[in-house]
Design a protein around this motif. Structure first.
Motif, PDB file in Angstrom:
ATOM      1  N   ALA A 184       0.829  -1.200   0.000  1.00 27.83           N
ATOM      2  CA  ALA A 184       0.000   0.000   0.000  1.00 27.83           C
ATOM      3  C   ALA A 184       0.868   1.257   0.000  1.00 27.83           C
ATOM      4  N   ALA A 188       1.110   4.205  -2.826  1.00 23.93           N
ATOM      5  CA  ALA A 188       0.851   5.597  -2.448  1.00 23.93           C
ATOM      6  C   ALA A 188       2.011   6.503  -2.845  1.00 23.93           C
ATOM      7  N   PHE A 232       2.514   6.389   5.116  1.00 26.13           N
ATOM      8  CA  PHE A 232       1.538   5.635   4.339  1.00 26.13           C
ATOM      9  C   PHE A 232       1.396   4.232   4.927  1.00 26.13           C
ATOM     10  N   ARG A 233       2.505   3.659   5.301  1.00 22.98           N
ATOM     11  CA  ARG A 233       2.506   2.335   5.912  1.00 22.98           C
ATOM     12  C   ARG A 233       1.776   2.365   7.266  1.00 22.98           C
ATOM     13  N   PHE A 236      -2.036   2.429   6.891  1.00 29.15           N
ATOM     14  CA  PHE A 236      -2.569   1.110   6.569  1.00 29.15           C
ATOM     15  C   PHE A 236      -2.605   0.233   7.818  1.00 29.15           C
ATOM     16  N   SER A 282      -4.438  10.283   1.608  1.00 27.34           N
ATOM     17  CA  SER A 282      -3.779   8.975   1.750  1.00 27.34           C
ATOM     18  C   SER A 282      -4.068   8.352   3.109  1.00 27.34           C
ATOM     19  N   CYS A 286      -5.498   4.803   2.711  1.00 28.03           N
ATOM     20  CA  CYS A 286      -4.692   3.702   3.250  1.00 28.03           C
ATOM     21  C   CYS A 286      -5.313   3.120   4.512  1.00 28.03           C
TER      22      CYS A 286
END
Length: 501
Positions: A184, A188, A232-233, A236, A282, A286
């Protein structure tokens, strides 16, 4: 996702387990009757307890069978048989090779794979005798719980079944979550990098110039994008780990993480706002993706992801409707910040004659999006998220695919998708810089250009529009964000993170 929900399925009896073991022994000797210089690899998973198959275990087994089929090809695979049973999945690989060499290779798999401690990779020669680690001068396998000799812990029953199962669930959970989070985050950040790299883009930073932005350039965006990868990680993982919480609780977690992501962005850019809108988008996308992915069949339907985006976006939209409804005169500096013009220029410059009179405005407005909402009712990024990113899913992405299908490169298709977005979307950044009338005229102009543009003249058309936007100090930053989101969806689909759109 609750670890207690990882190992779920139909339990099997001890009688069923013994019968399954006897069938594997018979199959082993059946395959070894081939004779000659051969060895047999038997692969299964070490799952303690009476539940032997569940979604994560089955997915891990199937994936490793595919990898083993590829890796063992160096030893000349004579035959492969795979069995998926509720008593435990099992695969046999008959190889034309010496057992010692194959065992050495497979020990490295057990030691290096994140789930290797759960892999049982038994290797035996034509005599049916398994090659042990001590035959190779290697240390024994370590305990899943404490890291000591696994055989000794098993003999002494050092750990409870509940603890072993909890550790097993944790390994599966972290492996699939972390890998999905990496995918993901990759999609992104690629969305951000491909958006800024798309050239030419009218009024925006690209590889040609900085557009209407004097405080940033192409490399500022690269620095900003790199700083956001871990966030971004994180978005998620928050969605995955807290999938059982209410939408408001998850949104608040994402909001806090988003604020920290903004801090990282500003630190990387020296205080320049490059991606604030995309940090918000995001975080919603995410986070929703993580929540949908938690322990579910892959890839999930797009609508499932968009529905979660809507729920989280609604939480953010509620903030707009709580804005104060009291008007108060604004200082000249704030008028220039909102409209892009000084009060004198607003009165004397024909270019700004259509700009709104913002001398009277709302108090306590911390972002341009909030200012635009209170002045014109345009909800911007929050409205997009609350509606499930319709501009990206229904305009940007289809346009991108349309131009790709027409033979455009990804760069050129993205540039045309941007022009399509400009022609359809109420961009708060265009309103912020030029006022609602000029923003409306820019949309109409983009529509006219789309009707005449060709593969041969589109770059000339966009370069001309770029010069015009720079002159008028216009920048379709909201549409650029939507292009990045459209690219995110494109890359997520390509990676199998969501079903085909």
């Amino acid at each position: 996702m609750n670890l207690n929900n990882v190992i779920t399925g139909s339990p099997v009896t001890s009688v069923e387990l013994r019968a399954a073991r006897d069938r594997r022994v018979l199959k082993k000797w059946e395959l070894l009757t081939t004779g000659g210089e051969i060895c047999l690899v038997e692969f299964s998973l070490n799952i303690a307890g009476t539940v032997k198959t569940f979604p994560f275990a089955r997915a891990a087994f199937q994936e490793e069978v595919r990898e083993l089929s590829d890796r063992l090809s160096r030893f000349s695979v004579l035959k492969t048989e795979v069995y998926e049973k509720n008593t435990g999945d099992c695969a046999f690989f008959l190889l034309k090779s010496q057992a010692i060499q194959v065992k050495k290779f497979l020990v490295s798999v057990e030691e290096s794979h994140p789930l290797g401690r759960l892999f049982n990779l038994d290797v035996c020669g034509p005599d049916g005798i398994s090659v042990k680690r001590h035959d190779l001068g290697l240390l024994p396998r370590t305990c899943l719980v404490c890291g000591e000799d696994a055989h000794v812990c098993a003999q002494k029953k050092s750990h409870s079944m509940e603890l072993i199962q909890w550790q097993t669930a944790k390994l599966f959970h972290e492996f699939f979550r972390d890998r999905a989070a990496d995918q993901a985050a990759s999609a992104a950040v690629r969305g951000l990098l491909y958006e800024v790299s798309t050239t030419p883009k009218p009024g925006l930073v690209d590889r040609n110039n900085s557009g209407s932005h004097k405080d940033m350039d192409f490399f500022t965006f690269l620095d900003s994008s790199a700083s956001l990868i871990p966030w971004f990680r994180e978005f998620f993982c928050l969605g995955w780990d807290h999938s059982s919480e209410s939408d408001r609780q998850l949104f608040e977690r994402l909001r806090y993480a988003g604020q920290r992501a903004e801090t990282a962005m500003f630190s990387a850019t020296g205080g320049i706002n490059t991606h604030k809108g995309l940090v918000f988008a995001s975080a919603i996308l995410c986070g929703a993706l993580g929540k949908v992915h938690a322990g579910q069949e892959l890839p999930p339907p797009l609508e499932d992801v968009l529905q979660e985006c809507r729920k989280l976006g609604e939480c953010s939209l509620a903030d707009l409707h709580r804005l104060p409804n009291v008007q108060t005169p604004l200082p000249d500096s704030e008028i220039q910040h909102i409209s892009g013009h000084t009060p004198d220029k607003m009165q004397s410059d024909p270019q700004s004659a259509s700009a709104p009179d913002v001398r009277t405005h709302f108090v306590s407005l911390s972002t341009n999006g909030e200012r635009i909402f209170t002045a014109y009712g345009i909800q911007g990024a929050r409205g997009e998220a609350a509606a499930g990113f319709p501009s990206a899913v229904q305009i940007g992405l289809p346009s991108l695919k349309k131009w790709l299908f027409s033979g455009f490169s990804l760069n050129d298709a993205a540039a045309m998708a941007l022009l399509t977005l400009i022609s359809e979307v109420d961009d708060t950044n265009m309103v912020h810089r030029g006022g609602p009338e000029l923003a409306k005229k820019s949309k109409e102009q983009a529509k006219r250009l789309l009707s005449t543009v060709t593969k041969e003249n589109f770059k000339e058309t966009l370069n001309s529009l770029d010069h015009q936007y720079i002159t008028d100090n216009l920048s379709p930053g909201g549409c650029a964000d939507l292009l990045a989101v459209s690219l995110m969806f494109y890359f997520l689909e390509s990676a199998g993170m969501i079903a085909d759109i």
